[in-house]
Design a protein around this motif. Structure first.
Motif, mmCIF file in Angstrom:
data_model
loop_
_atom_site.group_PDB
_atom_site.id
_atom_site.type_symbol
_atom_site.label_atom_id
_atom_site.label_comp_id
_atom_site.label_asym_id
_atom_site.label_seq_id
_atom_site.Cartn_x
_atom_site.Cartn_y
_atom_site.Cartn_z
ATOM 1 N N MET A 1 29.391 38.221 38.872
ATOM 2 C CA MET A 1 30.342 38.605 37.856
ATOM 3 C C MET A 1 31.407 39.500 38.485
ATOM 4 O O MET A 1 31.100 40.356 39.308
ATOM 5 N N LEU A 2 32.642 39.274 38.110
ATOM 6 C CA LEU A 2 33.739 40.078 38.633
ATOM 7 C C LEU A 2 33.842 41.402 37.883
ATOM 8 O O LEU A 2 33.595 41.456 36.678
ATOM 9 N N ASP A 3 34.223 42.440 38.600
ATOM 10 C CA ASP A 3 34.455 43.737 37.983
ATOM 11 C C ASP A 3 35.762 43.660 37.206
ATOM 12 O O ASP A 3 36.835 43.492 37.792
ATOM 13 N N SER A 4 35.695 43.755 35.876
ATOM 14 C CA SER A 4 36.891 43.597 35.033
ATOM 15 C C SER A 4 37.953 44.647 35.324
ATOM 16 O O SER A 4 39.132 44.434 35.047
ATOM 17 N N ASN A 5 37.577 45.784 35.889
ATOM 18 C CA ASN A 5 38.553 46.813 36.226
ATOM 19 C C ASN A 5 39.336 46.469 37.494
ATOM 20 O O ASN A 5 40.319 47.126 37.799
ATOM 21 N N LEU B 1 40.308 43.097 38.305
ATOM 22 C CA LEU B 1 40.782 41.712 38.245
ATOM 23 C C LEU B 1 42.104 41.503 38.982
ATOM 24 O O LEU B 1 42.288 40.496 39.644
ATOM 25 N N TYR C 1 41.988 40.529 42.542
ATOM 26 C CA TYR C 1 41.530 39.178 42.855
ATOM 27 C C TYR C 1 42.640 38.117 42.726
ATOM 28 O O TYR C 1 42.473 36.997 43.189
ATOM 29 N N GLU D 1 30.849 32.766 31.618
ATOM 30 C CA GLU D 1 31.273 34.090 32.069
ATOM 31 C C GLU D 1 32.798 34.145 32.012
ATOM 32 O O GLU D 1 33.462 33.358 32.682
ATOM 33 N N SER E 1 35.216 36.282 33.079
ATOM 34 C CA SER E 1 36.076 36.977 34.054
ATOM 35 C C SER E 1 37.075 36.049 34.736
ATOM 36 O O SER E 1 38.263 36.380 34.861
ATOM 37 N N PHE F 1 39.878 35.119 32.365
ATOM 38 C CA PHE F 1 40.863 36.193 32.207
ATOM 39 C C PHE F 1 41.772 36.265 33.427
ATOM 40 O O PHE F 1 42.977 36.473 33.316
ATOM 41 N N LEU F 2 41.190 36.046 34.599
ATOM 42 C CA LEU F 2 41.971 36.042 35.830
ATOM 43 C C LEU F 2 42.991 34.900 35.819
ATOM 44 O O LEU F 2 44.168 35.092 36.141
#
Length: 158
Positions: free
Chosen positions: A1-5, A7, A10, A49, A51, A54-55
């Motif tokens: 899982m990517l750290d949403s803080n 993004l 990335y 998931e 993330s 959103f990216l």
């Protein structure tokens, strides 16, 4: 899982090749019937998931915001990102030379999406344009037949 803080960090990793592979594996490019007997194109990607979605929505902001739905088969909670009509152009152009499995759908989708740029909104669609859009829609449908999860929003055979 990517750290949403993180993004934004990335975003440079979303190369055309990576996005193309993601669309080849997880994307659905389909034809939809619009008002006035016209056809358009849609691209959607669903994931458990959110993330990555959103990216992608940050990289290609013409998409809808990622939304939640429940998978009709498994009942699992999923997230979906969606582009429609001319809003598909940026992402389809980005992956056009890199997709493998859905190359023809991307090419046809680009042709169909470009119709939205040719004429002003609310102008009449010519009979010739209707025929060409319908042919493109049927070609996309034909390529997707037999694949699970491919919706056919009222694209009828002649």
């Amino acid at each position: 899982m990517l750290d949403s803080n993180r993004l934004v960090e990335y975003l440079p990793r979303l190369t055309p090749e990576w996005v193309a592979g993601f669309i080849d594996g997880e994307g659905c490019i389909c034809a939809v019937k619009r008002k006035r007997s016209s056809f358009g194109v849609e691209l959607s990607i669903a994931q458990k998931e959110p993330s990555i979605l959103f990216l992608l929505s940050m990289k290609f902001p013409d998409s809808s915001a990622p939304s939640v739905f429940h998978n009709s088969i498994s009942g699992a909670k999923c997230w979906q990102l969606h582009w429609s009509g001319s809003n598909c152009l940026e992402i389809l152009r980005y992956v056009e030379n890199h997709v493998v499995l859905k190359k023809k759908q991307v090419e046809l989708g680009l042709r169909l999406a470009r119709f939205h740029l040719r004429r002003p909104e609310f102008s009449r669609v010519s009979d010739g344009e209707k025929v060409e859009r319908r042919e493109l829609a049927l070609a996309i449908k034909s390529l997707n037949e037999g694949k699970t999860g491919a919706p056919w929003y009222n694209v009828e055979e002649p």
